[in-house]
Motif scaffolding. Structure first.
Motif, PDB file in Angstrom:
ATOM      1  N   ARG A 116       0.837  -1.209   0.000  1.00 48.07           N
ATOM      2  CA  ARG A 116       0.000   0.000   0.000  1.00 48.07           C
ATOM      3  C   ARG A 116       0.871   1.258   0.000  1.00 48.07           C
ATOM      4  N   ILE A 117       1.954   1.214   0.756  1.00 49.46           N
ATOM      5  CA  ILE A 117       2.863   2.365   0.811  1.00 49.46           C
ATOM      6  C   ILE A 117       3.462   2.624  -0.568  1.00 49.46           C
ATOM      7  N   GLU A 118       3.931   1.575  -1.217  1.00 47.76           N
ATOM      8  CA  GLU A 118       4.531   1.730  -2.545  1.00 47.76           C
ATOM      9  C   GLU A 118       3.515   2.275  -3.545  1.00 47.76           C
ATOM     10  N   ALA A 119       2.283   1.769  -3.480  1.00 51.36           N
ATOM     11  CA  ALA A 119       1.253   2.217  -4.421  1.00 51.36           C
ATOM     12  C   ALA A 119       0.891   3.677  -4.185  1.00 51.36           C
ATOM     13  N   THR A 120       0.719   4.056  -2.918  1.00 51.78           N
ATOM     14  CA  THR A 120       0.362   5.444  -2.595  1.00 51.78           C
ATOM     15  C   THR A 120       1.493   6.391  -2.945  1.00 51.78           C
ATOM     16  N   ALA A 121       2.727   5.999  -2.614  1.00 55.41           N
ATOM     17  CA  ALA A 121       3.884   6.837  -2.918  1.00 55.41           C
ATOM     18  C   ALA A 121       4.018   7.048  -4.422  1.00 55.41           C
ATOM     19  N   SER A 122       3.804   5.988  -5.188  1.00 53.89           N
ATOM     20  CA  SER A 122       3.891   6.092  -6.644  1.00 53.89           C
ATOM     21  C   SER A 122       2.778   6.973  -7.195  1.00 53.89           C
ATOM     22  N   GLN A 123       1.580   6.825  -6.656  1.00 53.93           N
ATOM     23  CA  GLN A 123       0.435   7.606  -7.121  1.00 53.93           C
ATOM     24  C   GLN A 123       0.664   9.095  -6.960  1.00 53.93           C
ATOM     25  N   TYR A 124       1.323   9.493  -5.863  1.00 53.19           N
ATOM     26  CA  TYR A 124       1.518  10.916  -5.572  1.00 53.19           C
ATOM     27  C   TYR A 124       2.917  11.412  -5.936  1.00 53.19           C
ATOM     28  N   GLY A 125       3.723  10.577  -6.605  1.00 53.05           N
ATOM     29  CA  GLY A 125       5.048  11.024  -7.014  1.00 53.05           C
ATOM     30  C   GLY A 125       6.013  11.207  -5.873  1.00 53.05           C
ATOM     31  N   LEU A 126       5.864  10.401  -4.814  1.00 53.04           N
ATOM     32  CA  LEU A 126       6.724  10.498  -3.629  1.00 53.04           C
ATOM     33  C   LEU A 126       7.517   9.200  -3.505  1.00 53.04           C
ATOM     34  N   GLU A 127       8.705   9.175  -4.086  1.00 49.41           N
ATOM     35  CA  GLU A 127       9.490   7.943  -4.122  1.00 49.41           C
ATOM     36  C   GLU A 127       9.883   7.502  -2.719  1.00 49.41           C
ATOM     37  N   LEU A 128       9.559   6.253  -2.360  1.00 52.80           N
ATOM     38  CA  LEU A 128       9.873   5.699  -1.048  1.00 52.80           C
ATOM     39  C   LEU A 128      10.234   4.225  -1.188  1.00 52.80           C
ATOM     40  N   GLU A 129      11.129   3.769  -0.309  1.00 55.23           N
ATOM     41  CA  GLU A 129      11.465   2.349  -0.207  1.00 55.23           C
ATOM     42  C   GLU A 129      10.979   1.864   1.154  1.00 55.23           C
ATOM     43  N   PRO A 130       9.896   1.083   1.222  1.00 54.16           N
ATOM     44  CA  PRO A 130       9.271   0.722   2.499  1.00 54.16           C
ATOM     45  C   PRO A 130      10.197   0.012   3.481  1.00 54.16           C
ATOM     46  N   GLN A 131      11.224  -0.702   2.982  1.00 59.46           N
ATOM     47  CA  GLN A 131      12.075  -1.480   3.882  1.00 59.46           C
ATOM     48  C   GLN A 131      13.284  -0.703   4.411  1.00 59.46           C
TER      49      GLN A 131
END
Length: 506
Positions: A116-131
């Motif tokens: 969910r974090i990866e999907a939300t981050a991608s949707q809003y253009g906020l690159e994140l690595e959950p781990q």
């Protein structure tokens, strides 16, 4: 239609200051409402009251037409209120996913949450690595974690404090589109920003706070940046005066700096070549997490793995020197993290002077000269207009913007030969930002070599003589600010420049 949030006569007093004095605020469903005010005006305290992190001394809070008592953030989240703080509330030793899970039900599956974090981050253009562990993140990346955590909750009211400082111009437009979509779906947004053009472009209403009191409500779309500035600080910020001068000799030279990753999530630095001459300001743009943190550590002496001659400071090989030796050569440094690195939260402002001013003026035969450091702290407070209870006030008692003014002031008053500043005006109001920029330009005019690392493109265009962009650990070619454009720099921030020219000296 029932009003989403109403505040009536909200007051909060601390021993040394009245943070909020009978504040009124009304937010409608689907409204993007700005709260505007200079540093120390009481905005953050007011937001913390709404979120349940601070208890008001007086006043009433109505939520969807009913009076509520928001005892803590958990109650706020149950009501549908989410907040992104200016100073982050993350645990360094936990991963991104684990931090976000702390505010969710105990039976939340971490693997599902990571997706969910990866999907939300991608949707809003906020690159994140959950781990990734939080201690490996830059300040900008930590802000992304906070924004994604808030968006995952699908709130009825979203409070955002300086949310765009980590984004490229294109990503800012994408976020604005997302916020407008959220508002169209009925979500109310409280938006705190010192970027007046952003407020005018995005917000439907604006409440102005000065010295803890309401000073007006307006439609920012019908105001100019100058009129909003006058409402906030009583005047327009002064224009920066710059004296034309030819730059002098190279004071900071970075030659083919290559650094492997210090941890699995770090950014590798590749052939960084950078020259800063006396009497010039070189600006370094880029999205947070592209190597700025690693470059700052190498320049400041926190990371001493570089070859000795890959960093030349005033003609001296400094790549292996510790921070104290670099300061003795005339090096000054303002880190991006205010609390914890720029200042020790529990120490007084006077004691924090010792972090960078360890000279005969402050230490004599092994003893700290208490009166001298108090006088120096008082001088910084007076010169930079820092709102504080005095030199003995703990650093944590200052608002983010006032602490930034103090830290920058501490370095400026050292009169360094080379000054590296990260995010000089992040979260600082327009008046204070103008003062900080004017002080940096004055240092430049006095012959100092300045490297300014900032994600505020307007700031870099305002004060820098030349610009570089850092992307994925590589440095772009240098370009004179007069020849650059926001579109070009935005393109370079994605790593799109000619490889043949990248990182060349000027």
């Amino acid at each position: 239609m029932t009003t989403r949030l109403e505040l009536h006569d909200i007051s909060k007093r601390y021993p040394a200051v009245v943070a909020n004095d009978a504040i009124h605020l009304t937010v409608e469903p689907g409204q993007i409402h700005a709260v505007l005010g200079e540093n120390g005006a009481g905005k953050s305290t007011l937001m913390k009251i709404i979120y349940g992190a601070v208890k008001p001394d007086a006043g009433r809070v109505l939520w969807n037409g009913k009076e509520v008592h928001i005892a803590n953030p958990a109650v706020a989240r149950e009501l549908g209120i989410a907040m992104v703080f200016q100073h982050f509330s993350l645990f360094d030793t936990l991963t991104v996913t684990e931090n976000i899970a702390l505010g969710l039900p105990a039976d939340t599956r971490l693997d599902e949450l990571a997706r969910r974090i990866e999907a939300t981050a991608s949707q809003y253009g906020l690159e994140l690595e959950p781990q990734r562990h939080v201690h490996t993140l830059s300040v900008g990346e930590c802000q992304r974690v906070e924004i994604v955590r808030a968006l995952l909750a699908k709130p009825q009211l979203l409070i955002l404090d300086e949310p765009t400082s980590v984004l490229t111009p294109a990503a800012v437009e994408k976020l604005f589109g997302t916020l407008r979509q959220l508002a169209a779906e009925g979500c109310s947004i409280l938006y705190i920003s010192h970027k007046l053009d952003e407020i005018r472009a995005l917000c439907h209403a604006c409440t102005v706070v000065r010295a803890g009191k309401n000073t007006g409500v307006c439609d920012p779309r019908e105001e100019s940046a100058a009129s909003l500035s006058r409402m906030m600080i009583g005047s327009e910020p002064p224009a920066i005066a710059r004296a034309a001068r030819a730059p002098g000799a190279a004071m900071l030279d970075v030659n083919q700096l290559c650094l492997p990753k210090s941890h699995p999530f770090a950014t590798e630095l590749q052939d960084i070549c950078l020259r800063v001459r006396g009497g010039e300001i070189v600006g370094l743009a880029g999205v947070s997490g592209n190597g700025q943190q690693e470059l700052l550590a190498a320049l400041s002496g926190e990371d001493r793995r570089a070859a000795a001659d890959s960093i030349m400071l005033c003609g001296t090989p400094a790549g292996r020197l510790p921070p104290g030796r670099r300061r003795a050569l005339g090096f000054g440094f303002v880190p991006e993290e205010r609390l914890g690195r720029g200042a020790v939260p529990e120490m007084s402002l006077a004691d924090n002077v010792m972090l960078s001013l360890q000279t005969k003026a402050t230490i004599w035969r092994g003893f700290v000269r208490g009166r001298a450091i108090v006088d120096m702290a008082a001088a910084i407070i007076a010169r930079f207009g820092v709102k504080a209870a005095g030199p003995h006030a703990p650093a944590r008692s200052l608002s983010g913007g006032n602490l930034q003014k103090y830290i920058v002031g501490r370095e400026v008053m050292r009169k360094p030969s080379v000054l590296v500043v990260a995010q000089p005006t992040w979260g600082v109001d327009v008046g204070a930002a103008a003062q900080i920029r004017a002080e940096l330009v004055a240092l430049r005019d006095a012959g100092c070599a300045l490297l300014i690392i900032s994600e505020e493109l307007d700031e870099l265009f305002d004060i820098a003589d030349r610009l570089h962009v850092i992307a994925k650990g590589r440095l772009s070619p240098s370009i004179d600010t007069a020849d650059a454009s926001v579109a070009l720099i935005g393109q370079w921030m994605s790593g799109l420049w000619s490889p043949a020219a990248g990182g060349a000296h000027v």
